[in-house]
Each structure stands twice: as C-alpha cells, then as structure tokens.
Design an enzyme around this catalytic site. Sequence first.
Site, PDB file in Angstrom:
ATOM      1  N   LYS A 199       0.944  -1.158   0.139  1.00 55.68           N
ATOM      2  CA  LYS A 199       0.012   0.088   0.055  1.00 55.68           C
ATOM      3  C   LYS A 199       0.795   1.127  -0.014  1.00 55.68           C
ATOM      4  O   LYS A 199       1.530   1.648   0.891  1.00 55.68           O
ATOM      5  CB  LYS A 199      -0.969   0.018   1.266  1.00 55.68           C
ATOM      6  CG  LYS A 199      -1.879   1.144   1.316  1.00 55.68           C
ATOM      7  CD  LYS A 199      -2.326   1.836   2.454  1.00 55.68           C
ATOM      8  CE  LYS A 199      -1.795   2.835   2.879  1.00 55.68           C
ATOM      9  NZ  LYS A 199      -1.676   4.180   2.155  1.00 55.68           N
ATOM     10  N   GLY A 217       6.902   4.999   8.345  1.00 53.78           N
ATOM     11  CA  GLY A 217       6.016   6.297   8.484  1.00 53.78           C
ATOM     12  C   GLY A 217       6.252   6.856   9.700  1.00 53.78           C
ATOM     13  O   GLY A 217       7.415   6.607  10.408  1.00 53.78           O
ATOM     14  N   SER A 218       5.316   7.697  10.189  1.00 51.05           N
ATOM     15  CA  SER A 218       5.327   8.284  11.364  1.00 51.05           C
ATOM     16  C   SER A 218       5.258   7.530  12.679  1.00 51.05           C
ATOM     17  O   SER A 218       4.676   6.342  12.631  1.00 51.05           O
ATOM     18  CB  SER A 218       4.285   9.230  11.760  1.00 51.05           C
ATOM     19  OG  SER A 218       2.978   8.488  11.553  1.00 51.05           O
ATOM     20  N   VAL A 233       1.677   6.459  13.733  1.00 54.71           N
ATOM     21  CA  VAL A 233       1.061   5.225  13.070  1.00 54.71           C
ATOM     22  C   VAL A 233       1.847   3.926  13.222  1.00 54.71           C
ATOM     23  O   VAL A 233       1.336   2.977  13.521  1.00 54.71           O
ATOM     24  CB  VAL A 233       0.823   5.798  11.387  1.00 54.71           C
ATOM     25  CG1 VAL A 233       0.230   4.477  10.706  1.00 54.71           C
ATOM     26  CG2 VAL A 233       0.112   6.898  11.206  1.00 54.71           C
ATOM     27  N   GLY A 234       3.072   3.997  13.508  1.00 57.00           N
ATOM     28  CA  GLY A 234       3.969   2.913  13.807  1.00 57.00           C
ATOM     29  C   GLY A 234       3.487   2.290  14.783  1.00 57.00           C
ATOM     30  O   GLY A 234       3.413   0.994  15.090  1.00 57.00           O
ATOM     31  N   GLU A 281       9.817   1.323  10.874  1.00 59.52           N
ATOM     32  CA  GLU A 281      10.989   2.423  10.623  1.00 59.52           C
ATOM     33  C   GLU A 281      10.227   3.746  10.622  1.00 59.52           C
ATOM     34  O   GLU A 281       9.173   4.043   9.933  1.00 59.52           O
ATOM     35  CB  GLU A 281      11.533   2.297   9.117  1.00 59.52           C
ATOM     36  CG  GLU A 281      12.264   1.172   9.018  1.00 59.52           C
ATOM     37  CD  GLU A 281      13.695   1.154   9.715  1.00 59.52           C
ATOM     38  OE1 GLU A 281      14.192   1.987  10.104  1.00 59.52           O
ATOM     39  OE2 GLU A 281      14.092  -0.024   9.673  1.00 59.52           O
ATOM     40  N   CYS A 289      13.329  11.182   6.812  1.00 59.23           N
ATOM     41  CA  CYS A 289      13.680  10.945   8.429  1.00 59.23           C
ATOM     42  C   CYS A 289      14.810  11.266   8.998  1.00 59.23           C
ATOM     43  O   CYS A 289      15.076  11.321   9.971  1.00 59.23           O
ATOM     44  CB  CYS A 289      13.215   9.449   8.298  1.00 59.23           C
ATOM     45  SG  CYS A 289      14.198   8.465   7.118  1.00 59.23           S
ATOM     46  N   GLU A 318       9.710  16.041  15.622  1.00 54.57           N
ATOM     47  CA  GLU A 318       9.942  16.141  14.398  1.00 54.57           C
ATOM     48  C   GLU A 318       8.785  16.974  13.473  1.00 54.57           C
ATOM     49  O   GLU A 318       7.939  16.840  13.733  1.00 54.57           O
ATOM     50  CB  GLU A 318       9.463  14.753  13.800  1.00 54.57           C
ATOM     51  CG  GLU A 318      10.173  14.528  12.450  1.00 54.57           C
ATOM     52  CD  GLU A 318       9.893  13.147  11.739  1.00 54.57           C
ATOM     53  OE1 GLU A 318       8.684  12.514  11.984  1.00 54.57           O
ATOM     54  OE2 GLU A 318      10.697  12.471  11.007  1.00 54.57           O
TER      55      GLU A 318
HETATM   56  P1  NAD Z   1       2.215   8.319   7.968  1.00 55.28           P
HETATM   57  O1  NAD Z   1       2.660   7.726   9.260  1.00 55.28           O
HETATM   58  O2  NAD Z   1       1.445   9.548   8.013  1.00 55.28           O
HETATM   59  O3  NAD Z   1       1.829   7.377   6.813  1.00 55.28           O
HETATM   60  C1  NAD Z   1       2.872   6.263   6.331  1.00 55.28           C
HETATM   61  C2  NAD Z   1       1.840   5.365   5.784  1.00 55.28           C
HETATM   62  O4  NAD Z   1       1.162   4.876   6.699  1.00 55.28           O
HETATM   63  C3  NAD Z   1       1.094   5.935   4.600  1.00 55.28           C
HETATM   64  O5  NAD Z   1       0.958   4.763   3.443  1.00 55.28           O
HETATM   65  C4  NAD Z   1      -0.252   5.874   5.058  1.00 55.28           C
HETATM   66  O6  NAD Z   1      -1.432   6.029   4.272  1.00 55.28           O
HETATM   67  C5  NAD Z   1      -0.341   4.736   6.283  1.00 55.28           C
HETATM   68  N1  NAD Z   1      -1.127   4.927   7.428  1.00 55.28           N
HETATM   69  C6  NAD Z   1      -1.502   6.115   7.913  1.00 55.28           C
HETATM   70  N2  NAD Z   1      -2.459   6.031   8.963  1.00 55.28           N
HETATM   71  C7  NAD Z   1      -2.732   4.359   8.972  1.00 55.28           C
HETATM   72  C8  NAD Z   1      -3.377   3.770   9.707  1.00 55.28           C
HETATM   73  N3  NAD Z   1      -4.220   4.055  10.752  1.00 55.28           N
HETATM   74  N4  NAD Z   1      -3.309   2.358   9.515  1.00 55.28           N
HETATM   75  C9  NAD Z   1      -2.458   1.830   8.670  1.00 55.28           C
HETATM   76  N5  NAD Z   1      -1.625   2.546   7.809  1.00 55.28           N
HETATM   77  C10 NAD Z   1      -1.712   3.926   7.762  1.00 55.28           C
HETATM   78  O7  NAD Z   1       3.829   8.948   7.374  1.00 55.28           O
HETATM   79  P2  NAD Z   1       4.295   9.629   6.414  1.00 55.28           P
HETATM   80  O8  NAD Z   1       3.688  11.154   6.529  1.00 55.28           O
HETATM   81  O9  NAD Z   1       3.831   8.934   4.941  1.00 55.28           O
HETATM   82  O10 NAD Z   1       5.684   9.812   6.236  1.00 55.28           O
HETATM   83  C11 NAD Z   1       6.214  10.847   7.098  1.00 55.28           C
HETATM   84  C12 NAD Z   1       7.078   9.908   8.103  1.00 55.28           C
HETATM   85  O11 NAD Z   1       7.522   8.835   7.891  1.00 55.28           O
HETATM   86  C13 NAD Z   1       7.886  10.748   9.290  1.00 55.28           C
HETATM   87  O12 NAD Z   1       7.509  10.631  10.565  1.00 55.28           O
HETATM   88  C14 NAD Z   1       9.218  10.096   8.724  1.00 55.28           C
HETATM   89  O13 NAD Z   1      10.328  10.430   9.657  1.00 55.28           O
HETATM   90  C15 NAD Z   1       8.911   8.793   8.553  1.00 55.28           C
HETATM   91  N6  NAD Z   1      10.041   8.191   7.569  1.00 55.28           N
HETATM   92  C16 NAD Z   1      10.573   7.224   8.423  1.00 55.28           C
HETATM   93  C17 NAD Z   1      11.808   6.764   7.685  1.00 55.28           C
HETATM   94  C18 NAD Z   1      12.811   5.544   8.259  1.00 55.28           C
HETATM   95  O14 NAD Z   1      13.259   4.955   7.682  1.00 55.28           O
HETATM   96  N7  NAD Z   1      12.940   5.656   9.486  1.00 55.28           N
HETATM   97  C19 NAD Z   1      11.829   6.834   6.188  1.00 55.28           C
HETATM   98  C20 NAD Z   1      10.993   7.675   5.758  1.00 55.28           C
HETATM   99  C21 NAD Z   1      10.026   8.256   6.439  1.00 55.28           C
END
Ligand code: NAD
Length: 493
Positions: A175, A228-229, A232-233, A250, A284, A385
């Site tokens: 996704k 992602g964030s 959400v993680g 991550e 990130c 962040e």
């Molecule tokens: P996000 O957490 O908003 O979204 C990430 C993914 O999760 C997207 O595909 C989103 O649609 C999905 N998502 C959102 N809510 C969800 C839910 N309730 N259930 C399941 N899936 C859901 O993050 P973002 O805004 O896309 O990315 C930015 C974040 O990602 C920042 O915090 C950044 O630091 C982090 N990031 C981390 C790394 C790493 O390797 N550590 C790399 C890149 C980005």
Amino acid sequence: MTNDFSNYIDGEWKPAASGRTFENRNPADTSELIGRFADSGPEDVERAVAAARAAFPGWKALPAPKRGEILYRAAETLVRGKDELARDMTREMGKVLDETRGDVQEAIDMTYYMAGEGRRQFGQTTPSEMPDKFQMSVRQPVGVAGLITPWNFPMAIPSWKMMPALVLGNTVVIKPATDTPLSVVNLVKVLEQAGLPKGVLNMVTGSGSRVGSPLMSHGNVQIVSFTGSTEVGRKVSEACAPGFKHCHLEMGGKNVIMVMDDARIDLAVEGALWGGFGTTGQRCTAASRVAVHEKVYAEFVERFVAGARGLRVGNGLDPKVQVGPCINAGQLETVESYVEIGRQEGAKLLCGGSRLAAGEHARGFFHEPTIFGDCSPKMRVAREEIFGPVVSVIPVRSLEEAIEVGNSVDYGLSASVYTQDINKAFTAMREMYTGIFYVNAPTIGAETHLPFGGTKGTGNGHREACVQALEVFSEWKSIYIDFSGRLQRAQID
Ligand code: NAD
C-alpha cells in the site's frame, strides 16, 4: 494529459471494487493533475491478500537464484528508465530532480543487491555433539508480506521492502502513500515486465484507514513492514501483536549535527544546509537540529544563515531550484504551526519563517528555509519532528554536552559530528544512541550494503537494507540429520 491508475491484483490492473478514485496533484503546482488512483477499501485488500496467499506455494518453490534473476531484470529496466521515473517522482512528490534520480538509484541498488541474495541466503553448518550427525540451518520464507510506505522516498523505500521480501520467497501486498502512488505503480510495472508470476506482487492504493489498517490486521498476512510516522507505527505494532506477526517499523527522526570548535566550518555549514533543507527537510534523516560549540557558534550561524537565504526554492523540475515544496497543504500548515511555536517558545528566528505564495510559488506548498537560533534543547522545535524546512541551532559548551543534547530526544535514527579530532569523533560515534552515525558529513545519505534504521521511537530493533533486511522477511529452520544408523540421544541437561 491525465491518467487513471488501477490496483494491481493477481497480475491484473483492476479499479477499486467501489469504482472510487482519488486525485494525485503536483505539490509544486496543484493545477497539474498527476492522475486518478483507485480509492480502495477492505474488499480490495481482501482480494489482494487472497491472490498473494494463493501465489505463495509456487513462488516459494521457485529456486531462489531464479527469483533473483527476475529482480536482476527489473534492475536493468530501472536503469534504462531512470530519468523518466525521476521526472514522474518530482512531479508527484516535489523534490528536485537530482534527489529523485538518487531515489530511483537507491531502488536500483537495492534491486541488484537483493537479486544477488538469490544466490546467497547463507545458512550455517556446525559440528554436532553426536557422532555421525550433520546439522545446518536454512532460511525459509514466511508467507504474505503487507508493506505500508511513506511519500518522502516514493520508490526507494518500497524497493527496500519489496526486494528482500520477494527474493526470499514471500509474496507481497503493498500500500503506497496516497501522495505518491505513481512511483509505486511504476515500480510494479517494472517487476511485471521482468516476469514476476501473477499474484506474487499486488498493489492496493488508498488511505491508511481503509487500506493500511485492514492490511496490517489481516489474518493471512504474516509480515507487516511499515515506514512512516511514530504515531502510526505504534498502531501497526498493536495491530500485529495479537497474531504474533513479524512487525518491522521504521519511523520518525530528530537528527543532530554536532559542530565542534575544531571543525572545518565550511564543511559543517554545507552539511547543515543539505542535511537540513535537502528534500525540503522531509527526510527521516534530516538534520533538523545543529548543536554548535559556543566558540564557533557566531561564525557558524552567520554562514549557515547566509547559505539558507541563498537557497532557491521552487519547482524541482527546474535545474536551478535547490529546495522543492512541502508535500501537501497539511504538511505546510504543520511547518507554519511549528514556526509559531518556536517564536512563542523564545527561539530566535534567524531567517525564513514564512510561506511563499506569490509569483512562481502561487500554486504550490512552498515555505522559506527557516533557522531558529539560541534554542534550548527543551523547546518543542528542538525536540519534535517537524518534517519541513526548519532547523534549530543549539549552542553547547563541549562535546559531552552536545552528546547529551543529541541523545535527549525520543528518536534515534541518525547523528553526525564535525571535528578534526579523531578521539572526539570516536567518542561521539560510541556515545550517540542512534542507528546511523556520520563523521564530517551530514546525517543523510545511506548505502544499500549497510543496515538502515534507528533506535528508540525510530524503530523496533529491525533494520532495512543489507543482509539485516533478510531477518524481517524470513525464518530460520534448524535441521539435524543422523546418519549413524542407531538410536542416539542428545544430552538433555
Ligand atoms: P504516515 O505515518 O502518515 O504514513 C505512512 C503510511 O502509513 C502511509 O502509507 C499511510 O497511508 C499509512 N497509514 C496512515 N495511517 C494509517 C493507519 N491508521 N493504519 C495503517 N496505515 C496507515 O507517514 P508519512 O507522512 O507518509 O511519512 C512521514 C513520516 O515517515 C515521518 O515521520 C518520517 O520520519 C517517517 N519516515 C521514516 C523513515 C525511516 O526509515 N525511519 C523513512 C522515511 C520516512
């Protein structure tokens, strides 16, 4: 020209079951519609997981070197298509062309690397305690991998997950982020052309709540790999717990560059500029904090501010532009709200601080590169962040204080030190509790053949890339073969 893009399920491009779509627009110029994508829901996830499950036995049975050969062909196609793929990515995500070429290159490197793993996937052989007994361990695929990816590295991060999952014999449902589905569509097409059997790789586009959530909770998904964030993680982790799924996270970062009094200031300024404002601060690994020794603070700040003022902000397709837009209106508002928070906390606004909305910037989500000085490590702008072009500079009196400041946040992805003193460099390397560390370089820039990931609120102990990624997507089986022809009992105590 606009395009409609479907899901990819069981080797076919299919619209969402509901027929609904969502729009993807260029964040540098929202009048440009990149395309309409399937606005999927749980029923599409169900079909994709069923296809992946059905394809698993056949894919698992294919010898790993043959799986690797398919990836190798995909890497070759990515090389040929690099410039076009990078342009598509700049249009949908906004970062400048040099950076999107780098993003595609990371996908190329990872695809070649994991293609090679088709001929490695080494296990162990060890001597037995018993005579005439042989023992070894082998890797086994786990099943269906659900991959959930962010928008800031639209092709690199999907490839970091997809390629190890596939070469190990798992099948995949991915996704992509709703802001950057096109780059994943492009990657899926490349793998389709390379000859991936149907059902082995499936893609479902749509929101986190309607696609991500059912995917991560699905009973027939055995692995969830999420980037992602942190917020959400945490939900992903909770959703994986009841079924004991492999869960790989991550997440966010608040990375520090430490500038010591013996540092080459020219290098440190360059590093802080690219680390802080590259990809509009939306990495990130972005260097969103700089801890500077008080003896060189004034000089560093003067040159850093001059450099930031000189950065050209605009459409990433223009080769003269150095900083693109924020990804969307919500992210731009977040940046603006943190600028306000910084002001109220008493941080000194040294440059920037405003959205750019006139002339060439009128139709995009642009913000000036912004620097806060004289920050205390307790301020929210120095701890949280922001994920935008905002850097907080914190004065420190020693390396020890810089390390304390560096480690004081909830994240642990990347850190760097600028110094000419090898003792200081090694001390900082040992003491910073992060997954990645740089000496005389900014906090950004990873290579595929070293593990990638972080500690604390950034990760849950796994790593992306390198052989460490194989651990996420496989399980070990230990095998004991007795060729003595008699009953032998291993020691029990
Ligand atoms: P996000 O957490 O908003 O979204 C990430 C993914 O999760 C997207 O595909 C989103 O649609 C999905 N998502 C959102 N809510 C969800 C839910 N309730 N259930 C399941 N899936 C859901 O993050 P973002 O805004 O896309 O990315 C930015 C974040 O990602 C920042 O915090 C950044 O630091 C982090 N990031 C981390 C790394 C790493 O390797 N550590 C790399 C890149 C980005």
